[in-house]
Design a protein around this motif. Structure first.
Motif, PDB file in Angstrom:
ATOM      1  N   THR A 181       0.868  -1.179   0.000  1.00 15.48           N
ATOM      2  CA  THR A 181       0.000   0.000   0.000  1.00 15.48           C
ATOM      3  C   THR A 181       0.900   1.222   0.000  1.00 15.48           C
ATOM      4  O   THR A 181       1.816   1.319   0.820  1.00 15.48           O
ATOM      5  CB  THR A 181      -0.913   0.019   1.227  1.00 15.48           C
ATOM      6  OG1 THR A 181      -1.711  -1.175   1.234  1.00 15.48           O
ATOM      7  CG2 THR A 181      -1.836   1.229   1.200  1.00 15.48           C
ATOM      8  N   TRP A 197       1.232   8.371  -1.880  1.00 22.15           N
ATOM      9  CA  TRP A 197       2.118   9.180  -2.722  1.00 22.15           C
ATOM     10  C   TRP A 197       2.204  10.595  -2.174  1.00 22.15           C
ATOM     11  O   TRP A 197       1.193  11.256  -1.950  1.00 22.15           O
ATOM     12  CB  TRP A 197       1.623   9.184  -4.165  1.00 22.15           C
ATOM     13  CG  TRP A 197       2.689   9.691  -5.093  1.00 22.15           C
ATOM     14  CD1 TRP A 197       2.756  10.902  -5.697  1.00 22.15           C
ATOM     15  CD2 TRP A 197       3.875   8.990  -5.477  1.00 22.15           C
ATOM     16  NE1 TRP A 197       3.908  11.006  -6.438  1.00 22.15           N
ATOM     17  CE2 TRP A 197       4.615   9.856  -6.316  1.00 22.15           C
ATOM     18  CE3 TRP A 197       4.379   7.725  -5.182  1.00 22.15           C
ATOM     19  CZ2 TRP A 197       5.829   9.473  -6.874  1.00 22.15           C
ATOM     20  CZ3 TRP A 197       5.595   7.357  -5.732  1.00 22.15           C
ATOM     21  CH2 TRP A 197       6.297   8.229  -6.565  1.00 22.15           C
ATOM     22  N   PRO A 222       3.748  12.954 -10.190  1.00 25.05           N
ATOM     23  CA  PRO A 222       3.118  11.651  -9.976  1.00 25.05           C
ATOM     24  C   PRO A 222       4.116  10.497 -10.063  1.00 25.05           C
ATOM     25  O   PRO A 222       5.248  10.643 -10.531  1.00 25.05           O
ATOM     26  CB  PRO A 222       2.083  11.570 -11.110  1.00 25.05           C
ATOM     27  CG  PRO A 222       2.605  12.473 -12.180  1.00 25.05           C
ATOM     28  CD  PRO A 222       3.286  13.592 -11.447  1.00 25.05           C
ATOM     29  N   PRO A 267      -0.480   0.703 -10.520  1.00 18.60           N
ATOM     30  CA  PRO A 267      -1.302   0.354  -9.352  1.00 18.60           C
ATOM     31  C   PRO A 267      -2.502  -0.508  -9.717  1.00 18.60           C
ATOM     32  O   PRO A 267      -3.106  -0.341 -10.771  1.00 18.60           O
ATOM     33  CB  PRO A 267      -1.750   1.732  -8.831  1.00 18.60           C
ATOM     34  CG  PRO A 267      -0.726   2.684  -9.332  1.00 18.60           C
ATOM     35  CD  PRO A 267      -0.295   2.155 -10.672  1.00 18.60           C
ATOM     36  N   ALA A 320      -6.575   2.700  -6.681  1.00 14.14           N
ATOM     37  CA  ALA A 320      -6.420   3.723  -5.657  1.00 14.14           C
ATOM     38  C   ALA A 320      -7.681   3.716  -4.801  1.00 14.14           C
ATOM     39  O   ALA A 320      -8.737   3.241  -5.231  1.00 14.14           O
ATOM     40  CB  ALA A 320      -6.206   5.095  -6.288  1.00 14.14           C
ATOM     41  N   VAL A 376      -6.655   3.218 -11.699  1.00 13.85           N
ATOM     42  CA  VAL A 376      -5.764   4.332 -12.032  1.00 13.85           C
ATOM     43  C   VAL A 376      -4.537   3.790 -12.748  1.00 13.85           C
ATOM     44  O   VAL A 376      -4.206   2.603 -12.635  1.00 13.85           O
ATOM     45  CB  VAL A 376      -5.317   5.113 -10.769  1.00 13.85           C
ATOM     46  CG1 VAL A 376      -6.481   5.844 -10.128  1.00 13.85           C
ATOM     47  CG2 VAL A 376      -4.639   4.178  -9.763  1.00 13.85           C
ATOM     48  N   THR A 412      -1.586   5.686 -12.467  1.00 17.14           N
ATOM     49  CA  THR A 412      -0.477   6.182 -11.660  1.00 17.14           C
ATOM     50  C   THR A 412      -1.046   6.690 -10.344  1.00 17.14           C
ATOM     51  O   THR A 412      -2.255   6.562 -10.092  1.00 17.14           O
ATOM     52  CB  THR A 412       0.285   7.298 -12.391  1.00 17.14           C
ATOM     53  OG1 THR A 412       1.433   7.682 -11.614  1.00 17.14           O
ATOM     54  CG2 THR A 412      -0.583   8.506 -12.638  1.00 17.14           C
ATOM     55  N   LEU A 413      -0.209   7.247  -9.495  1.00 16.80           N
ATOM     56  CA  LEU A 413      -0.650   7.828  -8.235  1.00 16.80           C
ATOM     57  C   LEU A 413      -0.254   9.299  -8.208  1.00 16.80           C
ATOM     58  O   LEU A 413       0.912   9.639  -8.424  1.00 16.80           O
ATOM     59  CB  LEU A 413      -0.016   7.099  -7.042  1.00 16.80           C
ATOM     60  CG  LEU A 413      -0.425   5.635  -6.841  1.00 16.80           C
ATOM     61  CD1 LEU A 413       0.363   5.026  -5.684  1.00 16.80           C
ATOM     62  CD2 LEU A 413      -1.922   5.501  -6.597  1.00 16.80           C
ATOM     63  N   GLU A 414      -1.233  10.168  -7.950  1.00 21.82           N
ATOM     64  CA  GLU A 414      -0.982  11.595  -7.846  1.00 21.82           C
ATOM     65  C   GLU A 414      -0.725  11.961  -6.384  1.00 21.82           C
ATOM     66  O   GLU A 414      -0.813  11.125  -5.485  1.00 21.82           O
ATOM     67  CB  GLU A 414      -2.185  12.379  -8.388  1.00 21.82           C
ATOM     68  CG  GLU A 414      -2.604  12.011  -9.801  1.00 21.82           C
ATOM     69  CD  GLU A 414      -1.688  12.609 -10.869  1.00 21.82           C
ATOM     70  OE1 GLU A 414      -0.885  13.490 -10.506  1.00 21.82           O
ATOM     71  OE2 GLU A 414      -1.800  12.203 -12.043  1.00 21.82           O
ATOM     72  N   ALA A 451      -2.506  10.565  -3.104  1.00 17.62           N
ATOM     73  CA  ALA A 451      -3.281   9.375  -3.449  1.00 17.62           C
ATOM     74  C   ALA A 451      -2.801   8.180  -2.626  1.00 17.62           C
ATOM     75  O   ALA A 451      -1.629   8.076  -2.263  1.00 17.62           O
ATOM     76  CB  ALA A 451      -3.166   9.069  -4.931  1.00 17.62           C
ATOM     77  N   GLY A 467      -2.837   4.047  -2.828  1.00 15.58           N
ATOM     78  CA  GLY A 467      -3.097   2.959  -3.761  1.00 15.58           C
ATOM     79  C   GLY A 467      -2.395   1.678  -3.384  1.00 15.58           C
ATOM     80  O   GLY A 467      -1.517   1.652  -2.512  1.00 15.58           O
TER      81      GLY A 467
END
Length: 639
Positions: A345, A348, A353, A376, A379, A390, A392-394, A397, A399
């Motif tokens: 887990t 971010w 990102p 990922p 999220a 998603v 990616t992770l912003e 976020a 995820g």
């Protein structure tokens, strides 16, 4: 000699000295509670901490005078004090009336010492909240009685639950602004209880308070006769700090450094994460698996008969076995796992990102390895707890994703061991911490796939070809001349009877990488695959030439890290953008300028030029043949 046994003055002084000694001894052996205050913006976190400091008599007279003066400046009238000013130390915080950075404060009562972290409520500073919560034993989650459960209340509660804080206090603050209405309090507690149950929080302690007025902070409030629970200080003084479960778990100690003050002493220092250790215990060092027996447990105050979780010690072994920083010392019969692929887990924390496939540093305890994150799985929407697809992770976020490391790391699931299960990700170029995460479990394939040793190794392959294998990595803008120059270099090497292979960017995309596009994530994966192929070819004894834009330094450094030192030669084909665009042999710049070609390097996608390449050629000043000759000269003598 004078008998002073019955002298009143002597007796009084002796009693005072005895009291002082007893007080100092009691203070020294007080337990320490680390806790955080969190929640949404303007829920009153800083005010509550200021009130705790004030009521515990931890403010000096000059501080109180300055606080009173500052309170008048910001508009507080009469005898009232703006307690938030004790904690909001940054000028920007005082100007905006918000908390930005994590503020740590120390105070104590007769029963316990405390370190409290005031965590910011704004969503953009969630990364700072994670910092404060990472070492906390308890979280005070504040809710403004006028507003109820908000998005940040949910986010911070979810994060506290994720990082393993089991002691939660739901402090419904500003009860004075709703006339201490029990119905308001009960409604908020009911709403929060439904949310808490949905994310797995088993229990929490709810209390109605007013940080500004002091209700239910250090004693019961006359304004809430309907509340029969503990006040905040009473709860903080009595809640369990170090779970007995930690000491009952198997012994684990990450090695921070090897203590070798002289030739007669060699020990291994670190903080015990779980369990206990004593002389005579059989231990195992991981990941090597070497075993020995503990002979001494050493501290600055002398040897211990036994040390437990939470203590920093130096452990000495009966045998001279290899053990260094990053290793983990454990009890011999129940060691932790070691793996290189995990489900995790991730929270971010960076404005930029997550770059799927990019290599980051992963720091787990005292271990530091290179790691890549796959796309990922999902999220988490903190409002609905929905799993959202998603790529990616912003920033901020949360995820779930799979992580691969370049070598095995010793770990335990975060739920069992926060030290060996919690990690951070660090950008290799900027050294910025970009994420915090929790390892959940190792992937099955990590346990089932093993490296097969072969008798003919890379040295034999190289000896047979009578050459030192290398990767000649040509990088530069599209149109800079990389492929042309690499082709000329390979022709020259061929005439010298060298065994080579040229991996060209366009050619590779016809086969191995035909499934990849030109987004940042695809470009990163493109270079990762090429790097792995180049490594295999180098192991086969070849001199590998690669001609790729490879726009990101992180990916070029990732390929460099795959190879032994000196076998990666970065060649920067240095051509200004305007020159490369004027050539435009393939017509790509024209398409990009017209908006028909997205993510084109130099136009709407960045190119990060090498900082210290081994070789640099300028194609404005040199022909491809001259550039190739220059490169061959730089490589000579070519063994």
């Amino acid at each position: 000699m004078t008998d002073t046994t019955n002298d009143p003055v002597y007796v009084t002084e002796a009693l005072i000295a005895e009291d002082i000694d007893a007080y100092l001894d009691q203070h020294q052996h007080k337990t320490m509670l680390r806790f955080i205050t969190c929640g949404s913006v303007d829920d009153g976190k800083s005010t509550l901490i200021g009130r705790l400091l004030y009521d515990s008599k931890m403010i000096f007279e000059d501080q109180l005078d300055a606080l009173t003066a500052d309170s008048k400046k910001v508009g507080t009238q009469g005898q009232d004090i703006d307690f938030a000013l004790l904690v909001d130390g940054l000028a920007a915080e005082r100007e905006q009336g918000i908390t930005i950075d994590v503020a740590y404060r120390f105070f104590n009562t007769e029963k316990r010492k405390f370190i409290v972290a005031d965590c910011p409520g704004h969503e953009q500073y969630t990364r700072n909240m994670i910092t404060g919560a990472s070492t906390a034993d308890l979280a005070v989650i504040l809710i403004d009685a006028r507003k109820g459960v908000l998005v940040q209340t949910r986010r911070h509660s979810y994060l506290c639950h994720l990082i393993g804080i089991k002691n939660l206090v739901l402090a419904v603050n500003k009860m004075d602004l709703v006339d201490y209405d029990q119905a308001v309090f009960d409604g908020i507690v009911k709403d929060y209880a439904e949310f808490a149950k949905s994310i797995g929080i088993q229990s929490f302690t709810a209390m109605p308070i007013s940080g500004f007025k002091g209700d239910n902070i250090i004693g019961p409030s006359e304004n809430t006769p309907w509340y029969k629970g503990p006040n905040l200080i009473e709860h903080l003084e009595t809640v369990e700090v170090l779970s007995s479960e930690d000491q009952a778990k198997p012994f684990r100690m990450p090695v921070q450094w090897v203590n070798r003050p002289n030739l007669d002493f060699r020990g291994f220092s670190g903080l015990i994460a779980t369990g206990s250790v004593k002389p005579g215990d059989a231990i195992r060092v991981l990941p090597s698996g070497k075993t020995s027996t503990v002979t001494r447990v050493v501290t600055l105050d002398g040897d211990l008969d036994e040390a437990v979780a939470g203590q920093s010690v130096t452990v000495c072994f009966a045998d001279e076995i290899d053990c260094s920083r990053g290793d983990v010392i454990s009890v011999a019969d129940t060691p932790p796992q070691a793996a290189d692929q995990f489900e995790s887990t991730i929270v971010w924390l960076n404005d930029e990102p997550l770059h799927v496939g990019r290599a980051y540093w992963l720091k787990l305890g005292t271990q530091m390895v290179s790691a890549t994150v796959q796309q990922p799985k999902y999220a988490v929407n903190v409002n609905t707890m929905e799993h959202v697809a998603v790529k990616t992770l912003e920033l901020n976020a949360i995820g779930v994703a799979q992580i691969s490391t370049d070598k095995q790391v010793v770990f335990e699931p975060y739920a069992d061991n926060r030290t060996l299960g919690g990690f951070i990700l660090i950008d290799k170029i900027t050294n910025a911490t970009v994420a915090a995460g929790m390892l959940q479990f190792s992937l099955r394939r990590a346990q089932n796939v093993h490296w097969q040793a072969t008798d003919i190794d890379r040295n034999e392959h190289a000896r047979l070809k009578n050459q030192t294998p290398k990767v000649l990595w040509f990088t530069g803008l599209s149109g800079s001349g990389k492929s042309t120059i690499a082709n000329e270099v390979e022709k020259s090497l061929n005439l010298m009877n060298r065994h080579t292979f040229l991996l060209d960017g366009d050619n590779v995309r016809h086969g191995l990488n035909k499934d990849l596009g030109f987004t940042e994530a695809d470009r990163i994966e493109n270079i990762r695959r090429v790097g792995e192929v180049a490594k295999l070819m180098v192991d086969a004894g070849l001199i590998v030439l690669t001609a790729f834009i490879s726009p990101f330094r992180a990916e070029r450094e990732m390929v460099r890290s795959l190879l032994p030192e000196g076998e990666f030669i970065e060649i920067f084909v240095d051509t200004p953008l305007e020159v490369a665009e004027a050539r435009d042999v393939k017509g790509l710049y024209k398409k990009a300028r017209a908006g028909n070609l997205k993510n084109f390097t130099g136009i709407d996608s960045p190119y990060e030029a090498p900082v210290n390449p081994e070789i640099r050629v300028n194609t404005v000043e040199m022909t491809p043949q001259e550039a190739a000759a220059h490169i061959i000269r730089q490589l000579m003598p070519l063994k």
